[in-house]
Structures are given as C-alpha cells and as structure tokens.
Scaffold this active site. Structure first.
Site, PDB file in Angstrom:
ATOM      1  N   GLU A  89       0.836  -1.217   0.000  1.00 25.69           N
ATOM      2  CA  GLU A  89       0.000   0.000   0.000  1.00 25.69           C
ATOM      3  C   GLU A  89       0.865   1.259   0.000  1.00 25.69           C
ATOM      4  O   GLU A  89       1.733   1.425   0.875  1.00 25.69           O
ATOM      5  CB  GLU A  89      -0.916  -0.013   1.233  1.00 25.69           C
ATOM      6  CG  GLU A  89      -1.875   1.167   1.269  1.00 25.69           C
ATOM      7  CD  GLU A  89      -2.838   1.134   2.450  1.00 25.69           C
ATOM      8  OE1 GLU A  89      -3.088   0.045   3.010  1.00 25.69           O
ATOM      9  OE2 GLU A  89      -3.330   2.210   2.822  1.00 25.69           O
TER      10      GLU A  89
ATOM     11  N   LYS B  19      -6.674  -0.680  11.806  1.00 27.96           N
ATOM     12  CA  LYS B  19      -6.163  -1.131  10.497  1.00 27.96           C
ATOM     13  C   LYS B  19      -4.937  -0.298  10.136  1.00 27.96           C
ATOM     14  O   LYS B  19      -3.935  -0.812   9.644  1.00 27.96           O
ATOM     15  CB  LYS B  19      -7.265  -1.011   9.445  1.00 27.96           C
ATOM     16  CG  LYS B  19      -6.913  -1.544   8.075  1.00 27.96           C
ATOM     17  CD  LYS B  19      -6.196  -0.551   7.200  1.00 27.96           C
ATOM     18  CE  LYS B  19      -5.922  -1.134   5.829  1.00 27.96           C
ATOM     19  NZ  LYS B  19      -5.010  -0.322   5.033  1.00 27.96           N
TER      20      LYS B  19
ATOM     21  N   ASP C 222       4.732 -14.094  11.534  1.00 28.88           N
ATOM     22  CA  ASP C 222       3.408 -14.550  11.126  1.00 28.88           C
ATOM     23  C   ASP C 222       2.398 -13.416  11.315  1.00 28.88           C
ATOM     24  O   ASP C 222       1.959 -13.141  12.432  1.00 28.88           O
ATOM     25  CB  ASP C 222       3.052 -15.768  12.000  1.00 28.88           C
ATOM     26  CG  ASP C 222       1.707 -16.379  11.667  1.00 28.88           C
ATOM     27  OD1 ASP C 222       0.878 -15.691  11.035  1.00 28.88           O
ATOM     28  OD2 ASP C 222       1.481 -17.535  12.053  1.00 28.88           O
TER      29      ASP C 222
ATOM     30  N   HIS D 138      -2.262  10.883   0.694  1.00 28.04           N
ATOM     31  CA  HIS D 138      -2.379   9.524   0.179  1.00 28.04           C
ATOM     32  C   HIS D 138      -2.448   9.519  -1.344  1.00 28.04           C
ATOM     33  O   HIS D 138      -1.776   8.735  -2.010  1.00 28.04           O
ATOM     34  CB  HIS D 138      -3.607   8.830   0.767  1.00 28.04           C
ATOM     35  CG  HIS D 138      -3.803   7.463   0.219  1.00 28.04           C
ATOM     36  ND1 HIS D 138      -2.968   6.409   0.564  1.00 28.04           N
ATOM     37  CD2 HIS D 138      -4.690   6.971  -0.675  1.00 28.04           C
ATOM     38  CE1 HIS D 138      -3.362   5.338  -0.093  1.00 28.04           C
ATOM     39  NE2 HIS D 138      -4.393   5.650  -0.857  1.00 28.04           N
TER      40      HIS D 138
HETATM   41  C1  MEV Z   1      -5.403   3.442   5.397  1.00 30.32           C
HETATM   42  O1  MEV Z   1      -4.704   2.289   4.999  1.00 30.32           O
HETATM   43  C2  MEV Z   1      -5.338   3.596   6.893  1.00 30.32           C
HETATM   44  C3  MEV Z   1      -6.124   4.769   7.469  1.00 30.32           C
HETATM   45  O2  MEV Z   1      -7.501   4.682   7.067  1.00 30.32           O
HETATM   46  C4  MEV Z   1      -6.024   4.659   8.959  1.00 30.32           C
HETATM   47  C5  MEV Z   1      -6.909   5.614   9.732  1.00 30.32           C
HETATM   48  O3  MEV Z   1      -7.957   6.004   9.250  1.00 30.32           O
HETATM   49  O4  MEV Z   1      -6.520   5.906  10.883  1.00 30.32           O
HETATM   50  C6  MEV Z   1      -5.613   6.078   6.977  1.00 30.32           C
END
Ligand code: MEV
Length: 447
Positions: free
Chosen positions: A75, A270, A286, A383
C-alpha cells in the site's frame, strides 16, 4: 507431480494463453536456482513467487538508538507516513518502548465426563511433574536458552460445554515465536494426560477422556509491549495552521472516538496494523497470528476499541500503544529467506524483545501520521499524492510523463479523474511546465 508438470496442468486448465502465463510465472522465479528452491520449499505446490515492495523507514529513534525500519507492504503512503512520524519525533526525544511481559499460552482441550471434578484436580495435582518430565526431550534446548514450560494448570470449563476441561500451560520461548515448540509440548502433555487418567481409573471411576485438540493460543495477552511518545504541547509545532493546544486536544478527541466507536476503531487499528504487519512480514513473522491477536486484544473489555491512547498531562502531549506481539528472531524463515535475513541485519539482529519494541513503534508511528493527517489536511491529500504513481502505471505512462504529472500535482489535489485528464492532455502534446521545468523533469524521470 513435478513442479513443471504442476505448472503445465495449471496453465492448460486455467489460463487462456499458457505461453504468456508461463512467461509471467517464470519471470518471477529467482535467478539463483538454490534461492528459488528455498521458496519452492517454504510452502506446497509453489509455482512462482509473489513480490511485495520492500521499503525502509529511516530515522527512528527508539530508546535512544537509531533504527531504519524495514517494511514489506503493497500500500502506498504507509512507508512515507512511518518516515514522517519518525522525523517528527526524532526532534522531540524519539520513541520510548518497553516489553511488559513475554509469556505465551497453549491448551490441551479435552472432555471428561466424570462426576466429580475435584477428583480430576486431585489426580492432576498429584501427577503434575510428569508433564514436564515427559516433555524433557522437547524442552531441553529451550531450557538451555533460558525458556521452557512455566506452569500448567487444570481448568474446568464445563459450565460452557458439557465435560469441557483444559490443561492450560504457560511458556517462555525466548527469541523464537515458539509455535512449534509450544504445540509439541502440548501434544506431549495430552499423551501424558491420557496415561495419567488411565492409570487412575480407580480414583476417577470409569469415566472416559477425549482429547479434542492440543494447540497454542495466538491470543497472547501476557506477551505485551508498550511504546510511547511525549512532548511539551508548546513543542508540537505541527505546521498545519491550528494552534499546538488545539492540535493536541483534537488528536486526543480522535483517539477517544476510536476508543468508543467500533466503526472508527476498526479503521484506526487497520492503520496501526499497516505499520505492524509491514515489519512483521519484512522480518519473516506470522502476520495472521499478529493480526488475530491484536484484534482480540482490542476487544478485551467487551467492545472493539483503539489500540492506541492519547492524553494531555499538564503541559505535555502523550501518545502510546499497548498491544500483544508474539514475534521471533530465530526459527521459521528468519534464517532462510534472504530478504528476511537482510531485514534482521538492518535492525542489528534484534532479540525477539527488541523486535517487539520496534514493531510496536512502527504501529504507533503509523497511527500518529494517519490521525495527524485526518484531523488537519485530511487523509486524501497525502495519500493520493503517493497513489499517483499507481494511477499513472495503470495508464502505462512513460517515466517522463510520470515526472511531468507528479510535478504538476505538487501544489494541487490529486484525484483519479484529474490524473487521467492531465495524462490525456499530455499524451495529446500539451506541456504543463516551462522548457526549463522540462529539463528538470528529464532528471526526475531518470533520463
Ligand atoms: C489506510 O490504509 C489507513 C487509514 O484509514 C487509517 C486511519 O484512518 O486511521 C488512513
């Protein structure tokens, strides 16, 4: 079937153009046959390798030591976010991390349909030493390294499932993740337990014992690490236009929302796992176990919640993560996979405990950058800039076109449609930058 027979079978049954597919698959083979053989033998039915980008995030100051952290992840933005947070905290004392505990747990799950569980406990206690004695061959090397079986207890779970009991064992596995060691011990315990129960039929009566399964738990709440950053609110100087105090307050509020609202907590965590998994994969650990454990821990209070926490303490901003991480720096593929070996070398051949610290820091750094963007500029600005190259690669842009378009978007918001529009214009002969700019772009494009 041989590897080539498997590939032939696969391509002739599942692909339209088997020659092209063969070219593609074999293009990913390692050019050194012995290295390819390693990969072939990591798993079963290997037909090729699956490349992931391997990046590095430099400038991590952790407990007063500098690290460049290896990250394997597909990513865009993740490595940039980690690097940005590393730089930010480098000037503010860096990251401080500590391992809280390193205990791992496994179970022999069994059914015993006797009537008096006190009798079972009595038999268990009277024979407890036999479990470790009978597993001595398995534990010999681990004990020599300072680890081994810490304790074994009998647990009555029959209120949850008729006749359900467990032997619950705790282990110290030193620098190895320990899955094979723990599972071997547990299978030995199960065997010993069957013998003990059979030998004590007089006490226990004619009650049958069924071993259901013997397996480690990937939930390791006693293998815990904490990492934190802190600085004076006056030193935040974050540069997004809001005051330092407003930034600190808004940051804490964003963390509180992730603490109370599971929909936000999942995305928040995430993002943390973006950093953690990337290090876990780069160092040959792992990631499925790490993920399962982290999310279980995030739910430990009965509601899925944030793995990070933030507070304003007097005139200081404090931000920390606490999570279980069960990692190894020996065993598994750590001494086999060349890139994994390289990752360990980059980190100075860390112990498992050091790797826990580094990995937790990568998660915290990732989360800091994500929340920082979310509460200031928004996440898409940064991003999409990072994602721009993926869009341009999909459009099969040349290096010069890519450099031109990256330059064009330097002070503009990237969107998929805007990128396509500019690309189409440039293909049509439009040049958005001056002649002088173009020669710089040649250099940017590597020409
Ligand atoms: C994207 O891979 C992860 C985010 O969505 C985490 C977050 O919102 O804190 C940017």
């Amino acid at each position: 079937m041989s590897k080539s027979a498997k590939i032939e079978w696969l391509l002739s049954n599942y692909t339209n153009d088997s020659n092209a597919s063969y070219e593609m698959l074999s293009g990913y083979w390692h050019n050194q046959p012995e290295v390819q053989k390693l990969h072939d033998e990591f798993i079963e039915n290997t037909v090729s390798n699956y490349f992931m980008p391997f990046g590095v995030a430099p400038n991590f100051l952790i407990n007063n030591e500098m690290y460049t952290i290896p990250m394997a992840i597909e990513e865009s933005s993740v490595v940039a976010a980690a690097s940005k947070a590393a730089n930010f905290w480098l000037d503010r004392g860096g990251f401080h991390a500590q391992v809280i505990s390193t205990v791992k747990i496994g179970h022999v799950h069994f059914i015993w349909e006797g009537h008096d569980s006190d009798l079972l406990t009595k038999v268990f206690e009277a024979n407890k030493n036999k479990f470790t004695e009978n597993a001595a061959d398995i534990t010999k090397n681990m004990v020599a390294r300072g680890g081994g079986i810490l304790d074994i207890i009998l647990k009555d779970k029959s209120d949850l499932e008729p006749g359900y009991f467990q032997l619950e064992a705790r282990f110290e596995t030193c620098d190895s993740m320990g899955a094979n060691f723990i599972n071997s011990c547990l299978e030995s315990f199960a065997h010993t337990w069957q013998i003990i129960v059979a030998e004590n039929q007089e006490i226990l009566g004619d009650s049958s014992l069924q071993i259901v399964m013997s397996i480690l738990s990937n939930f390791t709440p006693e293998c815990l690490v904490r990492a934190e950053v802190r600085c004076k609110i006056d030193d935040i100087n974050e540069g997004s236009g809001i005051s330092n105090y407003e930034f600190a307050e808004k940051f804490c509020r964003a963390i509180r929302i992730a603490t109370i609202e599971p929909f936000r907590a999942v995305t928040h965590n995430k993002g943390i796992m973006n950093g953690i998994d990337a290090v876990v994969i780069a160092t040959g650990n792992d990631f499925r176990a790490t993920e399962a454990c982290a999310h279980a821990y995030a739910s430990k209070n009965g509601r899925y919640s944030s793995l990070t926490h933030a507070a304003i303490e007097g005139d200081e901003f404090v931000f920390w993560i606490e999570l279980p991480l069960s990692l190894g720096t020996v065993g598994g593929i750590t001494s086999l996979h060349p890139m994994v070996k390289f990752a360990h070398e980059l980190l100075g051949y860390p112990s498992a405990q050091q790797l826990m610290l580094i990995t937790a820091v990568a998660g915290l750094a990732q989360n800091f950058s994500a929340v920082r963007s979310l509460i200031t500029s928004g996440i898409q600005k940064g991003h999409m800039k990072m994602h721009l190259l993926n869009i341009l690669n999909q459009l099969e842009a040349t290096d010069l076109e890519k450099a031109t378009i990256v330059e064009y978007f330097k002070d503009k918001v990237v969107s998929h449609s805007a990128a396509v529009e500019i690309f189409t214009k440039i293909r049509g002969g439009w040049n958005p930058v001056s002649e002088e700019g173009s020669s710089n772009l040649d250099a940017l494009a590597g020409n």
